[in-house]
Motif scaffolding. Structure first.
Motif: not given
Ligand SMILES: Nc1ncnc2c1ncn2[C@@H]1O[C@H](COP(=O)(O)OP(=O)(O)OP(=O)(O)O)[C@@H](O)[C@H]1O
Ligand SMILES: Nc1nc2c(c(=O)[nH]1)N=C(CO)CN2
Ligand SMILES: [Mg+2]
Length: 253
Positions: A66, A68, A88, A90, A108, A166, A168-169, A188, A190, A194
């Motif tokens: 999620a 930018p 992942a 959102g 989550d 998280t 994403g990973d 992805m 990072f 956000i």
């Molecule tokens: N710059 C970024 N902004 C947001 N998400 C990112 C970014 N870069 C990578 N991601 C990945 O996209 C995933 C999806 O984001 P989302 O906030 O929906 O999940 P999340 O991991 O549950 O967040 P949190 O860890 O705050 O609970 C993140 O878990 C992260 O690994």
């Protein structure tokens, strides 16, 4: 050919990584274990990860985060109807808004539940993560048709540990666990910006950024422990090959 990675039980060294996470983020291990037990109790015993293996083993897959860059990536993703999309949290909402149904959603449950529910009705397989801070949200998992659970701690029943932190990973660890041949990261980014589809909790911005840093370092660790070919379409990650998003077709062939 069957990728031997798809039969591995647990990535070696994960437990030490997990103990580091508990320490760095001050998580209570007792609550982590409680969460895994609650989720196991909630999940239907008949759900099995076989359908996940079928979608991943030996294939090129997209992992969609999620960050930018997701907005500008969507038109590219849309061209690949038959590629497995592991999405992942959102990011699922962003894809659904463009009529793309995720194959697998890793969550989550801290984001928009309506999008997750809709995706599940459209056929997405849900991989719900239990942790010490989402126990009250775990009952949402009963809304989903096809759902398995995950934990960062010891596996229990229907709740598995494929590694990762998280959403994403954890998508990448899941893809690696089930023997993906190529894993291509999209959205992805990072860094400190956000993405708009990510959970927006401004008061907790610094933790979110620290979580992203940790996620990136875990991916770099994974990269040195896998035979899968790893690619990133955004910023450089050690062990991942940089590629342009306009080159997707060439890379997956
Ligand atoms: N710059 C970024 N902004 C947001 N998400 C990112 C970014 N870069 C990578 N991601 C990945 O996209 C995933 C999806 O984001 P989302 O906030 O929906 O999940 P999340 O991991 O549950 O967040 P949190 O860890 O705050 O609970 C993140 O878990 C992260 O690994
Ligand atoms: N206890 C706890 N564990 C986690 C948390 C969290 O907020 N609390 N967040 C995660 C991914 O965002 C993964 N694991
Ligand atoms: Mg989430």
């Amino acid at each position: 050919m069957i990728n031997p990675g798809s039969f591995r039980l647990m990535i070696k060294g994960w437990h030490e990584k997990y103990l580091e996470i508990l320490k760095e983020f001050h998580y209570d291990r007792i609550k982590e274990i409680q969460a895994a037990n609650v989720l196991d109790w909630l999940l239907e015993k008949k759900s099995q990860p076989y359908s996940i293996r079928k979608k991943i083993s030996g294939k090129a897959v997209f992992v969609i985060g999620a960050g930018p860059s997701l907005d500008s990536a969507i038109s590219h993703i849309k061209k690949f109807k038959n590629i497995t999309k592991i999405v992942a949290d959102g990011s699922a909402q962003a894809l659904l808004e463009h009529d793309i149904v995720p194959d697998i959603i890793v969550t989550d449950l801290d984001g928009d539940i309506d999008s997750l529910r809709k995706a599940s009705e459209l056929g997405s397989i849900m991989v719900v993560h239990a942790h010490g801070d989402n126990i009250p949200r775990l009952p949402y998992s009963t809304l989903f048709q096809n759902c398995i659970g995950t934990t960062e701690d010891k596996q229990v029943g229907m709740v598995k540990n494929f590694g990762g932190f998280t959403d994403g990973d954890r998508c990448v660890f899941l893809a690696e666990h089930f023997g993906a041949k190529k894993i291509i990261l999209i959205g992805m980014d990072f860094g400190t910006k956000i993405g708009r589809y990510s959970k927006q909790v401004v008061s907790d911005r610094s933790t979110k950024i620290r979580k992203l840093e940790k996620a990136k370092s875990l991916l770099e660790w994974l990269a040195s422990n896998t035979n899968a070919k790893l690619y990133t379409t955004t910023y450089p990650i050690k062990g991942f090959e940089n590629m342009r998003i306009s080159d997707l077709r060439r890379i997956i062939s």
